[in-house]
Design an enzyme around this catalytic site. Sequence first.
Site, short mmCIF file in Angstrom:
data_model
loop_
_atom_site.label_atom_id
_atom_site.label_comp_id
_atom_site.label_asym_id
_atom_site.label_seq_id
_atom_site.Cartn_x
_atom_site.Cartn_y
_atom_site.Cartn_z
N ARG A 44 45.31 -5.66 11.57
CA ARG A 44 45.60 -6.39 12.82
C ARG A 44 47.12 -6.46 13.06
NH1 ARG A 44 40.80 -5.90 12.65
NH2 ARG A 44 39.24 -7.35 13.41
N GLU A 57 45.28 -15.05 14.35
CA GLU A 57 45.20 -13.65 14.74
C GLU A 57 45.57 -13.54 16.22
OE1 GLU A 57 43.21 -10.34 16.16
OE2 GLU A 57 41.50 -11.15 15.08
N SER A 65 38.05 -13.33 16.77
CA SER A 65 38.53 -14.03 15.57
C SER A 65 39.84 -14.75 15.89
CB SER A 65 38.81 -13.02 14.45
OG SER A 65 37.67 -12.27 14.17
N1 EPU Z 1 31.11 -15.91 7.09
C1 EPU Z 1 30.61 -17.17 6.85
N2 EPU Z 1 30.47 -18.02 7.93
C2 EPU Z 1 30.80 -17.67 9.18
C3 EPU Z 1 31.31 -16.38 9.42
C4 EPU Z 1 31.46 -15.51 8.36
O1 EPU Z 1 30.31 -17.52 5.74
O2 EPU Z 1 30.63 -18.51 10.07
C5 EPU Z 1 31.25 -14.96 5.96
C6 EPU Z 1 29.96 -14.28 5.56
O3 EPU Z 1 29.95 -14.13 4.18
C7 EPU Z 1 30.08 -12.89 6.18
C8 EPU Z 1 31.58 -12.66 6.06
O4 EPU Z 1 32.14 -13.95 6.30
O5 EPU Z 1 29.36 -11.95 5.46
C9 EPU Z 1 32.12 -11.66 7.04
O6 EPU Z 1 31.75 -12.03 8.37
P1 EPU Z 1 31.76 -10.94 9.56
O7 EPU Z 1 31.01 -9.74 9.13
O8 EPU Z 1 31.34 -11.63 10.80
O9 EPU Z 1 33.26 -10.48 9.61
P2 EPU Z 1 34.63 -11.31 9.64
O10 EPU Z 1 35.42 -10.94 8.44
O11 EPU Z 1 34.40 -12.75 9.89
C10 EPU Z 1 35.96 -9.36 10.81
C11 EPU Z 1 36.86 -9.20 11.97
C12 EPU Z 1 36.04 -9.15 13.27
C13 EPU Z 1 35.09 -7.97 13.17
C14 EPU Z 1 34.19 -8.17 11.94
C15 EPU Z 1 33.30 -6.97 11.68
C16 EPU Z 1 38.97 -10.24 11.35
C17 EPU Z 1 39.89 -11.38 11.54
N3 EPU Z 1 37.82 -10.29 12.03
O12 EPU Z 1 35.33 -10.66 10.93
O13 EPU Z 1 36.95 -8.88 14.33
O14 EPU Z 1 34.27 -7.88 14.34
O15 EPU Z 1 35.02 -8.32 10.76
O16 EPU Z 1 34.07 -5.90 11.25
O17 EPU Z 1 39.28 -9.32 10.59
C18 EPU Z 1 38.29 -9.86 16.03
O18 EPU Z 1 39.26 -9.37 15.45
O19 EPU Z 1 38.42 -10.54 17.07
C19 EPU Z 1 36.96 -9.67 15.47
C20 EPU Z 1 35.86 -10.23 16.01
#
Ligand code: EPU
Length: 337
Positions: free
Chosen positions: A162, A333, A237
Amino acid sequence: MKIEHNKSLKQYNTFGIDVKATEFIKINSEEELLETLSVYKKKNLFILSGGSNMLLTRDLDFLVMHIAIKGISTHIQSNKSVIVSANAGENWHDFVQFCIDNNFGGLENLSLIPGFVGSAPIQNIGAYGVELKDRFISCEAIHIDTGEKRLFTKEDCNFGYRNSIFKNELKGTYIISKVTFQLTTEDHTLNTSYGAIENALKDNNITTPTIKDVSEAVISIRRSKLPDPSEIGNSGSFFKNPVISSKDFILIQKSYPGIPHYKVDEKKIKIPAGWLIEQSGFKGKRWGDAGVHDKQALVLVNYDNATGQEILKLSQKIQKTIKQKFDILLETEVNII
Ligand code: EPU
């Protein structure tokens, strides 16, 4: 050149925050961009693209330039690849769909990300195992002070998680006008290793997916977790996923054995900020019109008429709680304006 005064920006930021710009101009071509820069050289400028990664907390006493330059061009190459260039004002998801409709592979995992093409390199957008930098060739950008055009190669952009040179050394210096990608026309390299994509394909009994299948899987995953900005204001995010030392991680893991994590290298571990926020009790909570999304705690939402200040206060409350509970500082972010 049509300048509007006291213009509400509610329609121009995906959080749907109602602040005003003292002056506003929509830029439809590179010529208009150069003309505006030359006429308003000494002005305080604010460059507004798709408005999908910002929280506006005040009225903007600037000339806001909304970069809406449209156009896509393609150049098929002999080695099963295609060079595709999109102008900055193209809607990112529409551009990805254009690529899929033309059987150009490589961007399908980045389906349904809000915003415009021009701001995609600034934060090196990424999702489901793919980042913009993986397909990026170059971008053209106009220097705000001199009007000179410069071509930035991938190396020039210093892409990170990012992050890019446009968020650091060159912040506020250039306006990106065009972005160029190298995509595949056959033998696409699909990235379906992300668990949720694998499951979505399995659920639909798809064993040899096409780029369209992957795109549709990503779209359905995103729709199930992330609020649609046209219904509930948000900027995706709100925080970055923090990276901590393995030593600190082991300490936290003792108290929370189920903590999800990804190894960055031998010494560093990345933790999902959404998990930290959920553990701290914020998921699905609401204060007035400002809240934390009930399906993905990393997303802060504006239910209707929250102000930028209210969202900002909520984000600070979350940061403070997580610092106290886990001794981790969550970095935002989104850009706070
Ligand atoms: N999780 C929780 N609770 C929640 C949300 C997430 O426990 O409410 C935990 C779970 O273990 C889940 C893990 O977090 O398995 C990962 O969650 P998710 O797959 O939704 O991915 P993220 O790391 O929360 C990142 C990006 C997203 C992108 C997704 C998928 C960042 C800051 N965010 O989210 O990007 O869509 O991975 O690749 O890196 C964005 O940048 O605006 C965005 C949406």
